[in-house]
Design an enzyme around this catalytic site. Structure first.
Site, mmCIF file in Angstrom:
data_model
loop_
_atom_site.group_PDB
_atom_site.id
_atom_site.type_symbol
_atom_site.label_atom_id
_atom_site.label_comp_id
_atom_site.label_asym_id
_atom_site.label_seq_id
_atom_site.Cartn_x
_atom_site.Cartn_y
_atom_site.Cartn_z
ATOM 1 N N ARG A 1 0.822 -1.217 0.000
ATOM 2 C CA ARG A 1 0.000 0.000 0.000
ATOM 3 C C ARG A 1 0.851 1.260 0.000
ATOM 4 O O ARG A 1 0.411 2.320 -0.444
ATOM 5 C CB ARG A 1 -0.991 -0.015 1.166
ATOM 6 N N GLU B 1 4.398 -9.968 13.952
ATOM 7 C CA GLU B 1 3.696 -10.434 15.143
ATOM 8 C C GLU B 1 3.933 -11.940 15.328
ATOM 9 O O GLU B 1 4.195 -12.417 16.422
ATOM 10 C CB GLU B 1 2.206 -10.139 14.992
HETATM 11 P P1 AMP Z 1 4.354 -2.723 11.026
HETATM 12 O O1 AMP Z 1 5.593 -3.326 10.442
HETATM 13 O O2 AMP Z 1 3.842 -3.468 12.201
HETATM 14 O O3 AMP Z 1 4.518 -1.249 11.326
HETATM 15 O O4 AMP Z 1 3.213 -2.884 9.930
HETATM 16 C C1 AMP Z 1 3.091 -1.984 8.922
HETATM 17 C C2 AMP Z 1 2.383 -2.548 7.724
HETATM 18 O O5 AMP Z 1 1.332 -3.464 8.044
HETATM 19 C C3 AMP Z 1 1.762 -1.404 6.969
HETATM 20 O O6 AMP Z 1 2.359 -1.410 5.687
HETATM 21 C C4 AMP Z 1 0.287 -1.661 6.904
HETATM 22 O O7 AMP Z 1 -0.105 -1.745 5.574
HETATM 23 C C5 AMP Z 1 0.060 -2.995 7.597
HETATM 24 N N1 AMP Z 1 -0.814 -2.915 8.799
HETATM 25 C C6 AMP Z 1 -0.457 -3.278 10.041
HETATM 26 N N2 AMP Z 1 -1.463 -3.130 10.910
HETATM 27 C C7 AMP Z 1 -2.499 -2.634 10.203
HETATM 28 C C8 AMP Z 1 -3.846 -2.226 10.545
HETATM 29 N N3 AMP Z 1 -4.324 -2.313 11.799
HETATM 30 N N4 AMP Z 1 -4.632 -1.737 9.561
HETATM 31 C C9 AMP Z 1 -4.157 -1.639 8.289
HETATM 32 N N5 AMP Z 1 -2.926 -2.007 7.918
HETATM 33 C C10 AMP Z 1 -2.083 -2.499 8.845
#
Ligand code: AMP
Length: 198
Positions: free
Chosen positions: A85, A122
């Site tokens: 995205r 996660e």
């Molecule tokens: P992180 O590495 O945990 O910061 O995850 C970031 C990526 O996961 C982003 O590119 C988002 O597209 C996706 N993502 C994680 N959590 C969500 C959420 N609650 N809603 C939408 N997209 C999420």
């Protein structure tokens, strides 16, 4: 996928549902269009669905303009977007800033020689890659993604850019899930911007 914060929505979003006041800013209108989807893609996750924002020409353009503004007038050579995205916004931001676009992709998608970085999700691990010639040493880079959750993905992208000796001007997100404290993983030396905080 990361656990989203079960928030109650912000004032802007609430206002957006109730009315479309001339006092609402472009960002208020964007906030009002972000859709919360509970238990997607699995139970306990509140997914921030940006597709209603993308589907509205005015809102979509506002996002690109507001994200481009986070460069604070600095000349940017490359806008780097994170799979998948992040690409949607980063390409438009690159157009706004008259900069090139560079993809950071999940492993196995880029055809040329790459640098790789593993990071923790996660559950389990993932790997992101960048073409080793995508950014030249010293080039000014704006890193863009749609959402900052735990920060693992963006932190891995920053490591890749540092390995290429990029000059990272800022890291910018449309949405930040503050409760997950992803910002702390990005360090203090690079400005981190998020347009909407939940
Ligand atoms: P992180 O590495 O945990 O910061 O995850 C970031 C990526 O996961 C982003 O590119 C988002 O597209 C996706 N993502 C994680 N959590 C969500 C959420 N609650 N809603 C939408 N997209 C999420």
């Amino acid at each position: 996928m990361n656990r989203g914060v079960k928030d109650e929505g912000n004032l802007s979003a609430t206002l957006g549902v109730m009315c479309s006041s001339p006092l609402m800013t472009d960002l208020d209108h964007v906030a009002a269009a972000v859709r919360d989807v509970t238990d997607f893609p699995k139970p306990g996750i509140l997914f921030k669905d940006i597709t209603p924002v993308l589907g509205d020409a005015t809102l979509f353009q506002s996002c690109m303009k507001l994200l481009a503004d986070t460069a604070s007038g600095e000349r940017i050579d490359k806008v780097v977007g994170i799979d998948a995205r992040g690409f949607i916004f980063a390409a438009g931001v690159a157009q706004n800033l008259d900069a090139g676009f560079v993809p950071v992709r999940k492993a196995g998608k880029l055809p040329w020689t790459t640098r790789q970085m593993a990071y923790t999700l996660e559950y389990g691990e993932s790997v992101v890659e960048i073409h080793e010639d995508a950014v030249k040493p010293g080039e000014k880079v704006l890193l863009v993604d749609d959402l900052l959750a735990t920060g693992g993905t963006a932190a891995a992208a920053i490591k890749l850019l540092r390995a290429l000796e990029a000059n990272i001007v800022a890291v910018s997100f449309l949405i930040e899930l503050e409760g997950l404290q992803g910002r702390e993983k990005l360090g203090e030396s690079i400005p981190v911007h998020s347009l909407l905080k939940y």
